[in-house]
Design a protein around this motif. Structure first.
Motif, PDB file in Angstrom:
ATOM      1  N   TRP A 203       0.792  -1.276  -0.080  1.00  0.00           N
ATOM      2  CA  TRP A 203      -0.084   0.150   0.056  1.00  0.00           C
ATOM      3  C   TRP A 203       1.088   1.219  -0.011  1.00  0.00           C
ATOM      4  O   TRP A 203       0.620   2.140  -0.781  1.00  0.00           O
ATOM      5  N   ASN A 204       1.947   1.317   0.923  1.00  0.00           N
ATOM      6  CA  ASN A 204       2.762   2.517   0.901  1.00  0.00           C
ATOM      7  C   ASN A 204       3.570   2.811  -0.514  1.00  0.00           C
ATOM      8  O   ASN A 204       3.461   3.829  -1.080  1.00  0.00           O
ATOM      9  N   ALA A 205       3.925   1.633  -1.201  1.00  0.00           N
ATOM     10  CA  ALA A 205       4.560   1.733  -2.380  1.00  0.00           C
ATOM     11  C   ALA A 205       3.394   2.298  -3.549  1.00  0.00           C
ATOM     12  O   ALA A 205       3.744   3.289  -4.405  1.00  0.00           O
ATOM     13  N   ILE A 264       1.457   3.494   6.524  1.00  0.00           N
ATOM     14  CA  ILE A 264       1.109   2.648   7.269  1.00  0.00           C
ATOM     15  C   ILE A 264       2.086   1.401   7.954  1.00  0.00           C
ATOM     16  O   ILE A 264       3.046   1.324   7.027  1.00  0.00           O
ATOM     17  N   THR A 265       1.667   0.713   8.981  1.00  0.00           N
ATOM     18  CA  THR A 265       2.458  -0.463   9.281  1.00  0.00           C
ATOM     19  C   THR A 265       1.694  -1.733   9.156  1.00  0.00           C
ATOM     20  O   THR A 265       2.281  -2.875   9.208  1.00  0.00           O
ATOM     21  N   SER A 266       0.494  -1.401   8.911  1.00  0.00           N
ATOM     22  CA  SER A 266      -0.609  -2.880   8.878  1.00  0.00           C
ATOM     23  C   SER A 266      -1.883  -2.295   8.204  1.00  0.00           C
ATOM     24  O   SER A 266      -2.373  -1.337   8.213  1.00  0.00           O
ATOM     25  N   TRP A 367       9.083   5.133   0.826  1.00  0.00           N
ATOM     26  CA  TRP A 367       8.240   5.936   1.967  1.00  0.00           C
ATOM     27  C   TRP A 367       9.179   6.365   2.981  1.00  0.00           C
ATOM     28  O   TRP A 367       8.532   7.156   3.971  1.00  0.00           O
ATOM     29  N   THR A 368      10.449   5.792   3.406  1.00  0.00           N
ATOM     30  CA  THR A 368      11.037   5.919   4.546  1.00  0.00           C
ATOM     31  C   THR A 368      12.133   7.316   3.812  1.00  0.00           C
ATOM     32  O   THR A 368      12.527   8.047   5.022  1.00  0.00           O
TER      33      THR A 368
END
Length: 496
Positions: A203-205, A264-266, A367-368
């Motif tokens: 999702w982040n990508a 997000i992380t999850s 995203w980092t």
């Protein structure tokens, strides 16, 4: 198309019960994630394409029910407007998607033959250029109960007409009293099944590349006779479903069409945000007790959670679904317009799937190194300016070289990533090279569907002295003829 509902009267008690059921569903989802109740093998993909109906002159045709009857294929469904249809392509493994382009072309050709028996033609385009403001009213909403209930609930929440203001090459300012303008926004929606462990990275990508996708695929430059953004569909969709009056906007209440506000992380983060930030639009409860089903060893359908999720219009939406008794998670990518051709659509999909895989696998993910707000700004800048938009992207050497245009960013940096990402997923090398080659040539020519539409209308107006409505109709007929050749849009000639 979202889950269908029956026409009902909604009470305050209905809302209270629904809110409680949504929270119970969310608790069960958390338990399923903790206990690894999801099965996952090879990644599967899916695709939905929304289309417009036009008559022989290229004007919108309000006969989707008649066309559906003529097509007589369960893969086809109504969409929001009476001038819309949608085809749902069955899921398959990403590595085995080789025949997908041919399958979609066959389906569309068969549907086109059927549509012609009732005087209609199908068009894949982000916004139908010949759509008039007079076409956008409640009577042209499809007869599906879900759409009418959504319309009722959205305007009950707003309490007033919905303003639509778009500042582009030209200016549009109007106000509407139904959600029918949303029907003008027709998209190609790519799905990717992922495991719970990989969902956050996927999702982040997808969020990070949303602006890139829109820039290189823009295909919606005209609305109600005005030239606006290259992908006007983005801002129109955001405004056409906004339940907030000005006072709630001033208070920082989130819009229903939402990019999000953080990495997000999850996957749980997204469902939890949806329940925390957004009141129900369709508070309809099913008979399932999700806790009882879970504790009995069954797979709960989480009906209330999924129904609510379908009324929060994230550009990358999380999807929970149960297929043959097994639960799975998907990323539903919603930023892309439909068309111009099946070849262009497949090329856009190859870029999405390849980039997503590569970026999700990086040791130091993009995203980092990239602010979430930069990703959102990229999306809206890309929608305004298309393939010519300067986009922010973190530089590998840590130095600021300025924001390259979308075309240069894709050519110099992102295409090799997408190619490697497809290799990792077993994508056929020949098809990979052909589809990413279309993206490469489109970027080299700096010509998207939006660029072709704008250049063609300008040529028709300047060289043949056509009025704007005449030029849009003439352009639309050329567009349809080119669409049926399946030659990518960057190869289409601009003729007056």
């Amino acid at each position: 198309m979202g889950k269908d509902v029956e026409a009902v009267e909604i009470s305050g008690e209905d809302r209270r019960q629904y809110r409680e059921k949504v929270r119970r569903c969310l608790d069960v989802l958390a338990r399923m994630l903790r206990e690894s109740r999801f099965e996952f093998g090879r990644p599967h993909i899916g695709l939905e394409i929304e289309l417009n109906l036009v008559d022989a002159a290229g004007d919108p045709l309000m006969r989707n029910t008649d066309v559906l009857d003529a097509i007589a294929d369960p893969a086809w469904e109504t969409e929001l407007g009476r001038f819309n249809l949608e085809i749902n392509v069955p899921p398959r493994e990403l590595g085995g998607a080789g025949a997908l382009e041919e399958e979609i072309r066959d389906n569309l050709n068969n549907a086109e033959d059927a549509a012609r028996t009732v005087g209609a033609s199908l068009v894949m385009v982000g916004i139908l250029p010949t759509l008039r403001e007079s076409d956008i009213h409640l009577e042209n909403l499809s007869g599906n109960d879900r759409y009418h209930l959504l319309n009722q609930q959205i305007f009950a929440a707003r309490g007033e007409a919905m303003p639509i203001v778009i500042e582009g090459a030209e200016r549009l300012e109007t106000a509407v009293e139904s959600i029918t303008p949303e029907a003008a926004c027709t998209s190609a929606q790519f799905h990717l099944q992922v495991s719970p462990e990989e969902f956050a990275a996927a999702w982040n990508a997808a969020q990070a590349i949303a602006g890139v996708q829109v820039a290189v695929a823009a295909n919606s430059p005209f609305l109600f006779g005005r030239q606006l953004w290259h992908e006007s569909r983005i801002t129109l969709f955001e405004q056409a479903t906004d339940t907030r009056p000005d006072e709630l906007k001033a208070q920082g209440v989130r819009p229903r069409v939402w990019f999000g506000e953080r990495w997000i992380t999850s996957v749980f983060d997204l469902f939890e945000e949806n329940t925390r930030f957004f009141p129900a639009l369709l508070p309809i409860c099913s008979e399932e007790d999700p806790v009882a089903a879970f504790e009995a060893g069954e797979t709960p359908t989480l009906d209330e959670l999924t129904l609510h999720n379908g009324t929060v219009y994230r550009w990358n939406r999380p999807v929970y679904a149960v297929v043959e008794g097994r639960p799975h998670l998907r990323v539903e990518n919603r930023v892309l317009p439909a068309g111009p051709t099946v070849a262009d659509t497949m090329a856009n999909g190859a870029l999405f799937y390849g980039l997503l895989r590569y970026l999700a696998d990086e040791d130091r993910p993009v995203w980092t190194r990239m602010g979430f707000s930069a990703a959102e700004e990229n999306l809206h800048r890309a929608a305004r300016l298309g393939i010519h938009a300067p986009l922010a992207w973190p530089d590998p050497d840590g130095r600021d070289h300025g924001d390259p245009t979308a075309a240069r960013l894709v050519l110099r940096r992102l295409l090799p990533m997408a190619a490697e990402g497809l290799v990792r997923q077993g994508f056929d090398p020949g098809r990979r090279d052909r589809l990413l080659g279309i993206i490469e040539q489109r970027c080299a020519a700096e010509r998207t569907g939006a660029d072709w539409q704008i250049a063609t209308v300008r040529a028709l107006e300047e060289r043949r002295n056509l009025t704007r409505p005449e030029a849009l109709r003439a352009m639309m007929l050329r567009y349809i003829a080119n669409m049926h050749t399946n030659e990518p849009v960057h190869t289409w000639p601009v003729e007056a």
